[in-house]
Every structure is written in structure tokens, then in C-alpha cells.
Design an enzyme around this catalytic site. Structure first.
Site, PDB file in Angstrom:
ATOM      1  N   GLU A   1      46.373  39.679  29.138  1.00 28.00           N
ATOM      2  CA  GLU A   1      46.316  39.412  30.479  1.00 28.00           C
ATOM      3  C   GLU A   1      45.063  40.213  31.076  1.00 28.00           C
ATOM      4  O   GLU A   1      44.810  41.259  30.781  1.00 28.00           O
ATOM      5  CB  GLU A   1      47.373  39.348  31.319  1.00 28.00           C
ATOM      6  CG  GLU A   1      48.254  38.123  31.770  1.00 28.00           C
ATOM      7  CD  GLU A   1      49.270  37.891  30.571  1.00 28.00           C
ATOM      8  OE1 GLU A   1      49.895  36.809  30.186  1.00 28.00           O
ATOM      9  OE2 GLU A   1      49.565  38.882  29.843  1.00 28.00           O
ATOM     10  N   THR A   2      44.262  39.176  31.802  1.00 35.69           N
ATOM     11  CA  THR A   2      43.244  39.789  33.098  1.00 35.69           C
ATOM     12  C   THR A   2      43.843  39.465  34.400  1.00 35.69           C
ATOM     13  O   THR A   2      44.067  38.207  34.502  1.00 35.69           O
ATOM     14  CB  THR A   2      41.874  39.368  32.934  1.00 35.69           C
ATOM     15  OG1 THR A   2      41.413  39.766  31.526  1.00 35.69           O
ATOM     16  CG2 THR A   2      41.104  39.972  33.785  1.00 35.69           C
TER      17      THR A   2
END
Length: 262
Positions: free
Chosen positions: A46-47
Site C-alpha cells: 500500500e501507498t
């Protein structure tokens, strides 16, 4: 446009373990397509992107393939960045997710960061043949939450030995599949598979514990638990069940601080 980017290992106190997340604290929102491209370029589970809005931060999370409803480790990583690099003179941060509502992160003792998340609504369902084929071993119980399946097994060794068929898993109508069992040294262990999100196996999944904590709290008859996710990187999670909310605590370690060009 130059944008600061941080990469933080979450749910660990040791570098190169736990779950890495990238974090961008934005002045204003940028196009969704750009955020998706940044997440794809980072190629992490994830970002997280966050924008200050009054006394709270609006937060969103992207995998390399899509935007997700909830992410624990990237929220913990975002809080770490804000506490340590943005001169916040506060003991807790209020986040708001357009998809999951109010989320809180508070400073605990000895470096712990404590996530306060809504409890998932999990229900027992009948066994699903393609799911069992994809995982490779029939579970004792099958449950379904808002976005994930939860499969319960008898012991930690069964969880360690699972070798899923990710092609079949990718055909399921779900974000991912959580597998879990009682732990040898902790209250429960788990793994999390999410090929549909571009992540075959996630190292440590905070959001999965919104399903795991209510289940194991009721089974074990205790509100405070210690969990471990059995990925190659591994991670420890300190848990508390509060009926409609759960607390998910862990530590974080910085790996990278830099700038990207948008």
C-alpha cells in the site's frame, strides 16, 4: 511538482521486517490516476495519501492495482510520519477515510502506536469449494466479513504449511483471504492472501485484524490478545476488542525519506 515520500516498516521494531508502506502527505488532493500510478511505481502492498482537513487528516490507500477501503499498516505508517516529521504536538491523530469513516491513532508506551478501527461484521458461512481448492486445505470454519474471507484452522503448523493457488484465489469475489489458527507462543496467528489487489501475500495486515480480533476474543474469552502474522517478514500485533471498535497496536521503523517527481 516535487512531493516528499516516506517508506516505513510497520508492525515491527526491526528494519527489513513487518510490512513496508509508502506515505505521501499532500497539500491538496491530486488526480486519482496519479495516486494510482505512484502506488504502482512504489510496488508496495500500500501507498497512503493524506491531506490535512481542519483538525483531522483525510486518508486514502492504494495498492499497485486499486484503491482499498481500509489499510492498517499504512495508517500506522502515516501516523508515524506525522508524529516524527511534521512537528505535531499531539498524542493522537484523527483520520477520516471516505470509505471507512473515523480512524484514530494514539501514542502508546514504549514506542507503540495504537490504531482505533471499526470492528468488521463477520458471519459464519457454508464451505466454498473453489476457496478450499485455492487454499489447498479445508478449514474447520469458514467466515465472511465486509471484504475478506476468514478461514479457521486447528493449529499454527497448518497455517505455516499452506501454499495457495493464487490463480484460483484471484477469481474469488473478495479483497482477500485471511487464514488463522491458535498460536504456539501468541494467542493467534494468521496469514493474508490478496492477489486481486496485486499482493499475493501481505506481510502484516492491520485491517485483517478487524475481523480476527472479534473472532478470537470471543473464542478465547479475553479482550486483550497478542497476535503474529506468519509471512516471511513477519510482524507482531497487540490487540484489544471493544465491541464496535478494535485497537490494533504495533511499532514502526523508518526506511526511506526522499522526494518524488510528479
Amino acid at each position: 511538482m516535487v512531493q516528499k515520500l516516506f517508506q516505513i516498516d510497520a508492525f515491527t521494531d526491526q528494519l527489513y521486517s513487518g510490512n513496508p508502506a509508502a506515505v505521501c502527505i499532500l497539500e491538496n488532493w491530486i488526480d486519482d490516476s496519479i495516486m494510482q500510478n505512484i502506488a504502482r511505481e512504489n510496488n508496495l502492498a500500500e501507498t497512503a495519501f493524506a491531506v490535512k482537513d481542519g483538525s483531522q487528516y483525510i486518508i486514502r490507500w492504494f495498492t499497485p492495482e486499486l484503491e482499498v477501503d481500509l489499510c492498517g499498516h499504512a495508517t500506522l505508517a502515516t501516523a508515524y510520519v506525522l508524529f516524527n516529521y511534521y512537528d505535531l504536538n499531539v498524542s493522537n491523530i484523527e483520520f477520516f477515510s471516505p470509505r471507512s469513516g473515523k480512524l484514530l491513532v494514539e501514542k502508546g508506551e514504549n514506542g507503540l502506536l495504537i490504531l482505533d478501527f471499526p470492528t468488521d461484521d463477520i458471519k459464519s458461512i457454508a464451505p466454498i469449494q473453489i476457496l478450499n481448492e485455492a487454499i489447498g486445505k479445508n478449514p474447520v470454519y469458514t467466515l465472511k466479513g465486509k471484504t475478506d474471507y476468514l478461514l479457521i484452522y486447528s493449529n499454527q503448523e497448518e497455517i505455516e504449511q499452506l501454499n495457495p493457488n493464487f490463480f484460483l484465489l484471484n477469481q474469488l469475489d473478495a479483497r482477500g483471504v485471511i487464514v488463522s489458527a491458535p498460536g504456539n507462543e501468541v494467542d493467534f496467528v494468521s496469514r493474508f492472501f490478496a492477489p486481486k489487489c496485486g499482493v499475493n501475500e501481505d506481510p502484516v495486515t492491520g485491517s485483517a485484524h478487524t475481523s480476527l480480533i472479534p473472532y478470537w476474543s470471543k473464542v478465547l474469552g479475553k479482550s486483550k490478545l497478542v497476535a503474529r502474522q506468519l509471512s516471511k517478514r513477519g510482524g507482531d500485533i497487540y490487540c484489544e476488542f471493544l465491541d464496535t471498535r478494535v485497537k490494533i497496536a504495533g511499532r514502526a521503523v523508518p526506511y526511506l525519506k526522499g522526494e518524488i517527481i510528479i
